[in-house]
Design an enzyme around this catalytic site. Structure first.
Site, PDB file in Angstrom:
ATOM      1  N   HIS A  41      50.411  57.241  43.962  1.00  0.00           N
ATOM      2  CA  HIS A  41      50.262  55.934  43.125  1.00  0.00           C
ATOM      3  C   HIS A  41      49.193  56.239  42.028  1.00  0.00           C
ATOM      4  O   HIS A  41      49.464  56.268  40.915  1.00  0.00           O
ATOM      5  CB  HIS A  41      49.762  54.704  43.802  1.00  0.00           C
ATOM      6  CG  HIS A  41      49.604  53.596  43.052  1.00  0.00           C
ATOM      7  ND1 HIS A  41      50.499  52.440  42.850  1.00  0.00           N
ATOM      8  CD2 HIS A  41      48.486  53.311  42.414  1.00  0.00           C
ATOM      9  CE1 HIS A  41      49.821  51.463  42.472  1.00  0.00           C
ATOM     10  NE2 HIS A  41      48.675  51.883  41.916  1.00  0.00           N
ATOM     11  N   GLU A  42      48.126  56.812  42.334  1.00  0.00           N
ATOM     12  CA  GLU A  42      47.173  57.026  41.373  1.00  0.00           C
ATOM     13  C   GLU A  42      47.576  58.340  40.575  1.00  0.00           C
ATOM     14  O   GLU A  42      47.393  58.395  39.332  1.00  0.00           O
ATOM     15  CB  GLU A  42      45.707  57.287  41.804  1.00  0.00           C
ATOM     16  CG  GLU A  42      45.295  56.284  42.898  1.00  0.00           C
ATOM     17  CD  GLU A  42      44.879  54.830  41.873  1.00  0.00           C
ATOM     18  OE1 GLU A  42      45.138  54.973  40.716  1.00  0.00           O
ATOM     19  OE2 GLU A  42      44.829  53.720  42.486  1.00  0.00           O
ATOM     20  N   HIS A  97      49.855  57.126  37.526  1.00  0.00           N
ATOM     21  CA  HIS A  97      49.004  56.427  36.432  1.00  0.00           C
ATOM     22  C   HIS A  97      48.582  57.444  35.406  1.00  0.00           C
ATOM     23  O   HIS A  97      48.687  57.182  34.327  1.00  0.00           O
ATOM     24  CB  HIS A  97      47.708  55.572  36.879  1.00  0.00           C
ATOM     25  CG  HIS A  97      47.976  54.321  37.585  1.00  0.00           C
ATOM     26  ND1 HIS A  97      48.824  53.361  37.182  1.00  0.00           N
ATOM     27  CD2 HIS A  97      47.385  53.613  38.681  1.00  0.00           C
ATOM     28  CE1 HIS A  97      48.832  52.249  37.801  1.00  0.00           C
ATOM     29  NE2 HIS A  97      47.926  52.472  38.912  1.00  0.00           N
ATOM     30  N   CYS A 149      58.252  49.875  45.349  1.00  0.00           N
ATOM     31  CA  CYS A 149      57.976  50.948  44.618  1.00  0.00           C
ATOM     32  C   CYS A 149      56.631  51.261  44.815  1.00  0.00           C
ATOM     33  O   CYS A 149      55.629  50.622  44.954  1.00  0.00           O
ATOM     34  CB  CYS A 149      58.169  50.590  43.003  1.00  0.00           C
ATOM     35  SG  CYS A 149      57.594  51.934  41.890  1.00  0.00           S
ATOM     36  N   CYS A 156      60.452  53.645  41.960  1.00  0.00           N
ATOM     37  CA  CYS A 156      61.704  53.228  41.894  1.00  0.00           C
ATOM     38  C   CYS A 156      62.561  53.801  40.572  1.00  0.00           C
ATOM     39  O   CYS A 156      62.028  54.456  40.063  1.00  0.00           O
ATOM     40  CB  CYS A 156      61.442  51.661  41.463  1.00  0.00           C
ATOM     41  SG  CYS A 156      61.118  51.339  40.079  1.00  0.00           S
TER      42      CYS A 156
END
Ligand code: ZN
Ligand code: ZN
Length: 184
Positions: free
Chosen positions: A132-133, A136, A148, A167
């Site tokens: 996730h990070e 970004h 997602c 996703c």
């Protein structure tokens, strides 16, 4: 972009290598860059906030970026201490959107784990938050799609409920950004 660009993982402090290896493998698979484990600092005491008893993640992000050699295109710090940004009580992690560095903490990811399930579940949460990070840093923003990996997680339950995947929409954006970086 340099031809030998890599994504670096910088473990900071006392961390279990068993949690780092799956992160390395998944980042390599999803982002397509070679991944190296590269300890860039010994501790994060410079980011300690006396009144809150926590560590300010934004300061660590800046230092990670500054300490990374040029061939490091993205750097992920992993710590075991409790992180915060001033507007929130705590964060699982933080990233520079479209920037170089991001960080995750295992501290809050241990919440609610029973002894028997703990190692497996913790490793899985660490992998999800890491992807996730790093996402970004490849300019991906929060996604409305609940499963997602870029979905914003307020609680640990949200982390457990989401998948390890982007996703279709985020996947397209990621491929565009990777292409843009290669052509740079
Ligand atoms: Zn996020
Ligand atoms: Zn998405």
């Amino acid at each position: 972009m340099q031809p030998d660009s890599i994504i670096a993982i910088s473990p900071i402090g006392d961390l279990d290598i068993e949690h780092i290896r799956p992160v390395r493998d998944e980042i390599k698979r999803l982002f397509g860059y070679p991944v190296e484990i590269m300890p860039l600092m010994d501790d994060v005491e410079f980011a300690y906030h006396q009144d809150r008893g926590q560590y300010q993640s934004t300061l660590i992000l800046e230092k990670l970026a500054a300490l990374s050699p040029p061939r490091v295109i993205k750097v992920l710090g992993i710590v075991h201490v409790d992180l915060f940004i001033p507007i929130l009580t705590h964060v699982f992690g933080e990233a520079q959107l479209g920037g170089k560095s991001c960080i995750i903490s295992t501290y809050r990811l241990r919440q609610g784990l029973s002894i028997s399930s703990s190692e497996f579940s913790l490793a899985s949460r660490v992998v999800k938050e890491a992807i996730h990070e790093v996402g970004h840093t490849f300019k991906l923003r929060h996604c409305k799609e609940k499963t997602c990996i870029m979905h914003y997680c307020r609680s640990i339950k949200d982390v457990d409920n989401k998948s390890r995947h982007f996703c279709r929409y985020c996947d397209v954006l990621l491929e565009d950004e990777k292409k843009r970086l290669t052509e740079k």
